[in-house]
Design a protein around this motif. Structure first.
Motif, short mmCIF file in Angstrom:
data_model
loop_
_atom_site.label_atom_id
_atom_site.label_comp_id
_atom_site.label_asym_id
_atom_site.label_seq_id
_atom_site.Cartn_x
_atom_site.Cartn_y
_atom_site.Cartn_z
N ASP A 29 0.80 -1.21 0.00
CA ASP A 29 0.00 0.00 0.00
C ASP A 29 0.83 1.27 0.00
OD1 ASP A 29 -2.57 1.42 0.30
OD2 ASP A 29 -1.77 1.96 2.27
N ARG A 30 1.97 1.26 0.72
CA ARG A 30 2.74 2.50 0.87
C ARG A 30 4.18 2.28 0.44
NH1 ARG A 30 2.23 5.92 6.38
NH2 ARG A 30 3.86 4.53 7.20
N GLU A 31 4.61 3.07 -0.55
CA GLU A 31 5.95 2.90 -1.10
C GLU A 31 7.03 3.16 -0.06
OE1 GLU A 31 8.25 1.74 -4.40
OE2 GLU A 31 6.09 1.75 -4.08
N SER A 32 6.77 4.05 0.91
CA SER A 32 7.76 4.34 1.94
C SER A 32 7.80 3.28 3.03
CB SER A 32 7.47 5.70 2.58
OG SER A 32 6.17 5.71 3.17
N GLY A 33 6.83 2.37 3.04
CA GLY A 33 6.85 1.25 3.97
C GLY A 33 6.39 1.60 5.37
N TYR A 34 6.40 0.59 6.24
CA TYR A 34 6.00 0.72 7.64
C TYR A 34 7.07 0.11 8.53
CZ TYR A 34 1.19 1.63 6.03
OH TYR A 34 0.06 2.15 5.43
N THR A 35 7.19 0.65 9.74
CA THR A 35 8.07 0.03 10.73
C THR A 35 7.36 -1.17 11.32
OG1 THR A 35 7.24 1.31 12.59
CG2 THR A 35 9.04 2.29 11.29
N ARG A 36 8.10 -1.98 12.05
CA ARG A 36 7.50 -3.15 12.69
C ARG A 36 6.36 -2.75 13.63
NH1 ARG A 36 11.21 -8.21 13.60
NH2 ARG A 36 12.71 -7.99 11.94
N GLU A 37 6.62 -1.72 14.43
CA GLU A 37 5.61 -1.32 15.41
C GLU A 37 4.37 -0.78 14.72
OE1 GLU A 37 5.46 -1.97 18.62
OE2 GLU A 37 7.30 -3.09 18.21
N GLN A 38 4.55 -0.08 13.61
CA GLN A 38 3.39 0.40 12.86
C GLN A 38 2.59 -0.77 12.31
OE1 GLN A 38 5.50 2.92 10.10
NE2 GLN A 38 4.94 4.81 11.20
N LEU A 39 3.29 -1.78 11.79
CA LEU A 39 2.60 -2.96 11.27
C LEU A 39 1.88 -3.70 12.37
CD1 LEU A 39 5.33 -4.20 8.75
CD2 LEU A 39 3.07 -3.32 8.16
N PRO A 90 14.28 0.17 10.84
CA PRO A 90 14.01 -0.17 9.44
C PRO A 90 12.51 -0.18 9.14
CG PRO A 90 14.66 -2.11 10.67
CD PRO A 90 14.86 -0.95 11.59
N ARG A 91 12.21 0.07 7.88
CA ARG A 91 10.83 0.03 7.41
C ARG A 91 10.71 -1.11 6.39
NH1 ARG A 91 8.68 5.08 8.84
NH2 ARG A 91 6.93 4.90 7.39
N TYR A 92 9.50 -1.61 6.21
CA TYR A 92 9.29 -2.77 5.35
C TYR A 92 8.25 -2.44 4.29
CZ TYR A 92 11.79 -5.12 9.07
OH TYR A 92 12.74 -5.48 9.99
N ARG A 93 8.49 -2.98 3.08
CA ARG A 93 7.58 -2.76 1.97
C ARG A 93 7.77 -3.88 0.94
NH1 ARG A 93 10.43 1.89 -1.89
NH2 ARG A 93 12.29 0.64 -2.38
N VAL A 94 6.82 -3.98 0.04
CA VAL A 94 6.95 -4.79 -1.18
C VAL A 94 6.88 -3.82 -2.34
CG1 VAL A 94 5.95 -6.57 -2.64
CG2 VAL A 94 5.93 -6.88 -0.17
#
Length: 722
Positions: A29-39, A90-94
């Motif tokens: 959904d978001r190109e900038s990704g999410y942190t673990r805590e946000q996820l 770190p942030r995570y994305r696909v």
């Protein structure tokens, strides 16, 4: 499994698949990704993690699941400009587009061979990967009808070393294992694995032997330890081809000839590979027939004779001087007779140790009881999205048939999709799913509807099925090669196709049909019935069958014909090298049950009259998988004491005590020395034949009637007066 337990397991799997789908949508959904805590805060399901450690473990598993399905979960630096170095996480994305299937299109013929290749695996794990690959390729397959094939290869893996070796080949990781060669010598090997493949019914590993500094080929059934996959990486040679390596393994014609005396009316399997003896000097005593066996070496001859048990013996010398020099050499005859005697002694000695074996099964899950995994369920949900997006308004009942599930299961999956969506999970953020009128419509899931590239394991499973087709007589090598390159392209891994394909220089090694197989193929094509004279090895008799043949099957180096047997009034499978005679018997009939078979199976019958517990050593451990053991457990076998009180191994040679064999500190862990397995056999003779064929590596501990039959078989073997 109790119904309540099964329902709970299904609910757990559904909940996990729902969490994974929501995580995937968030990462897309978001190109900038999410942190673990946000996820953790925005993905439903993570709130069930009791503490931080539990969440971390759950999140790591979920990332691995998504990556295994072809979605590259990336870890990128935090883009918060106001955060300090200590606060950066770190942030995570696909990344969008990173998972899309490359542009590839399969012709009708290529689509047909892909379907055959995906249907080839008898190994559950590889079967799932191959079918998942075919599901992903669905948008690229041709909708045109292709000429049907009467050939179905099957790929069976009975070697525990296969899975770790295949993963090491794909990851380019060096491996270590203990190996026993044809002479029985043990050694520890360090190998750079370049490829694995099957030929003539056996699986092989090819690679660089670091200790011998040379390329070597290893038979997987001779690996007698667990495979230690190291962290050491390597670059395989660009010009290596496992397909070419296998194609060059041409079966050599037999070089030796030996005479055996076979009891009249018995030893049918041995007679099938023999011819009547030509010299009167080797005439058999009353009640026996003299036959000549063409063999590769003395041990293979001894194995065949021992398998016949009391029905065959090898004379050490002729009854008279031959009038002329024939194919049978005196030294060969004596060597085979000695080998038979030694093997039978080994078998008797090993069986004599069985009364001291105590089997305690303990709690263990029977094979085939594993529930559908979370990863499989998520893969199906994603496939449903892709399929329905391409066929909006498809009938619910027809869609359920397409996926091989019930209408109720499909509705449950649609309900799961209906509650998944982008972070926030407001009505306009959820997947729009409707099916009330019996037709399925999906929306608001465009990112999930795009075709997904194959992972390397998925492509490898499909490619190895295609590789098997190259070894099938009568296969279209040109179409198979083209399909292999396109499958590798779909995984963005063209070197895979190069590694598995057969180079033009080796194409001449492709096998050709025998006259019998050509006759059977013609009968299938022209819808003709055949009358077969068929050797039933387990009963040691030749029977006559009327069969309407439907398909040829190629498995473990053997060809089979699958068809409707009129005597059994059911589908049956016949091994072609045990067909003694075949003739046309008129026009074949149509059998709806035969036509409805999706897969042609050569698996053994589920119910067999003889249930026995056998014990195998490390050399015979393949029996656990090959005979589909219901359960197995490690056991201890009392040592055979020699006259001087020293311990000896099963063949009477000195056996080192535990730890005596030098080992590397980082070496592979040995497999259990002995394993007890519960196996079903069609007859007591079939069980007894296994014991003498694999002399000294297999014994029987129960039930008492099976033990008595095996002991009687052993005592009667090799005792005829010839």
């Amino acid at each position: 499994m109790a119904p309540s337990t099964g329902a709970a397991a299904r609910r757990s799997t559904t909940a996990s698949a729902e969490r994974l789908l929501n995580l995937l949508i968030a990462l897309l959904d978001r190109e900038s990704g999410y942190t673990r805590e946000q996820l953790r805060a925005i993905v439903p399901g993570y709130d069930r993690a009791g503490n931080q450690d539990a969440f971390e473990r759950m999140f790591e598993r979920d990332k691995a699941h998504l990556r295994s399905l072809g979605y590259p979960v990336e870890e990128i630096p935090d883009d918060d400009p106001w955060a300090s170095d200590a606060q950066l996480t770190p942030r995570y994305r696909v990344p969008r587009g990173s998972y899309r299937l490359p542009r590839v299109r399969f012709s009708a013929e290529e689509s047909a061979v892909l379907a055959v290749a995906a249907d080839a695996w008898n190994d559950a794990a590889q079967d799932r990967l191959a079918r998942r690959a075919l599901d992903k390729l669905e948008p690229a397959l041709s909708g045109e009808a292709a000429p049907g094939t009467d050939v179905q290869p099957t790929v069976a893996v009975a070697d525990p070393a296969f899975e770790p070796l295949l993963s090491a080949v794909l990851a380019h990781r060096t491996v270590r294992f203990d190996y026993v060669d044809r002479t029985g010598a043990f050694s520890q090997r360090t190998v750079q694995p370049w490829g694995v493949g099957s030929r003539y019914g056996a699986w092989y590993l090819a690679g660089w032997d670091a200790d011998r500094r040379a390329q070597r080929t290893f038979r997987l059934s001779r690996i007698i330890s667990e495979v230690d996959v190291t962290r050491e990486t390597f670059d395989p040679p660009r010009d290596f081809s496992m397909g070419g390596q296998l194609a060059r393994m041409v079966s050599q014609p037999p070089q030796l000839c030996v005479v055996a005396h076979v009891r009249e009316g018995a030893g049918q399997l041995l007679r099938r590979i023999a011819a009547p003896a030509t010299s009167p000097a080797w005439r058999a005593p009353r009640g026996y027939d003299a036959v000549e066996l063409a063999v590769h070496d003395t041990e293979s001859a001894a194995e065949q004779v021992c398998a016949a048990g009391p029905d065959a013996v090898v004379p050490r010398a002729p009854v008279a001087e031959p009038e002329a020099e024939g194919p049978v050499r005196a030294d060969t005859q004596v060597a085979v007779a000695d080998a038979v005697q030694r093997r039978l002694e080994d078998a008797r000695a090993f069986q004599a140790r069985m009364p001291g074996v105590h089997v305690q099964w303990g709690k263990q899950r029977r094979q085939g009881a594993a529930k559908a995994s979370t990863e499989q369920h998520l893969a199906r949900l994603l496939h449903i999205v892709r399929h329905v997006y391409a066929h909006q308004g498809a009938e619910l009942e027809e869609t359920a048939r397409h996926f091989g599930i019930t209408d109720a299961e499909l509705v449950n999956d649609l309900q799961t999709l209906f509650v998944c969506g982008r972070p926030g999970h407001l009505p306009d953020q959820l997947i729009d799913a409707s099916w009330d009128d019996g037709h399925i419509y999906l929306g608001n899931a465009q990112e999930l509807s795009e075709p997904v590239r194959l992972t390397v394991p998925e492509a490898s499973a499909l490619l190895m099925g295609l590789q098997t087709l190259q070894a099938v007589p009568g296969g279209d090598s040109r179409v198979v090669r083209s399909a292999m390159r396109k499958v590798a392209t779909a995984a963005d891994a063209l070197p895979l196709a190069d590694a598995l394909d057969v180079p033009d220089a080796d194409a001449v090694a492709e096998p050709r049909d025998s006259e019998l197989v050509t006759q059977l193929r013609r009968a299938i094509a022209e819808h003709r019935r055949v009358r077969l004279r068929y050797l039933v090895a387990s009963r040691d008799e030749v029977t006559e069958r009327l069969v309407d043949p439907a398909r040829m099957i190629f498995s473990d180096g053997h060809q089979y014909v699958r068809g409707w047997c009129l005597q059994a009034n059911a589908p049956r499978t016949f091994r072609t090298d045990r067909i003694v005679g075949c003739e046309d018997a008129g026009e074949a009939q149509v059998h709806p049950r035969m036509d409805s078979e999706v897969r042609s199976s050569i698996q053994p019958a589920k119910r067999r009259p003889v249930q026995a517990v056998v014990v195998t050593d490390r050399r015979g451990r393949w029996i656990v998988e090959h005979y589909h053991a219901k359960r197995h457990v490690e056991v201890e076998v009392p040592a055979a004491a020699g006259a001087d009180g020293s311990e000896h191994d099963d063949a009477g040679r000195d056996r080192p005590h535990d730890g005596a064999r030098p080992r590397s500190a980082r070496g592979p862990r040995p497999l259990p020395e002995y394993v007890a397995a519960e196996v079903d056999f069609p007859t007591l003779d079939a069980l007894s034949s296994l014991v003498t064929r694999h002399a000294g590596h297999v014994g029987v501990v129960s039930p008492p009637e099976a033990v008595a039959a095996v002991e009687q078989w052993l005592e009667s073997s090799g005792t005829a007066d010839t």
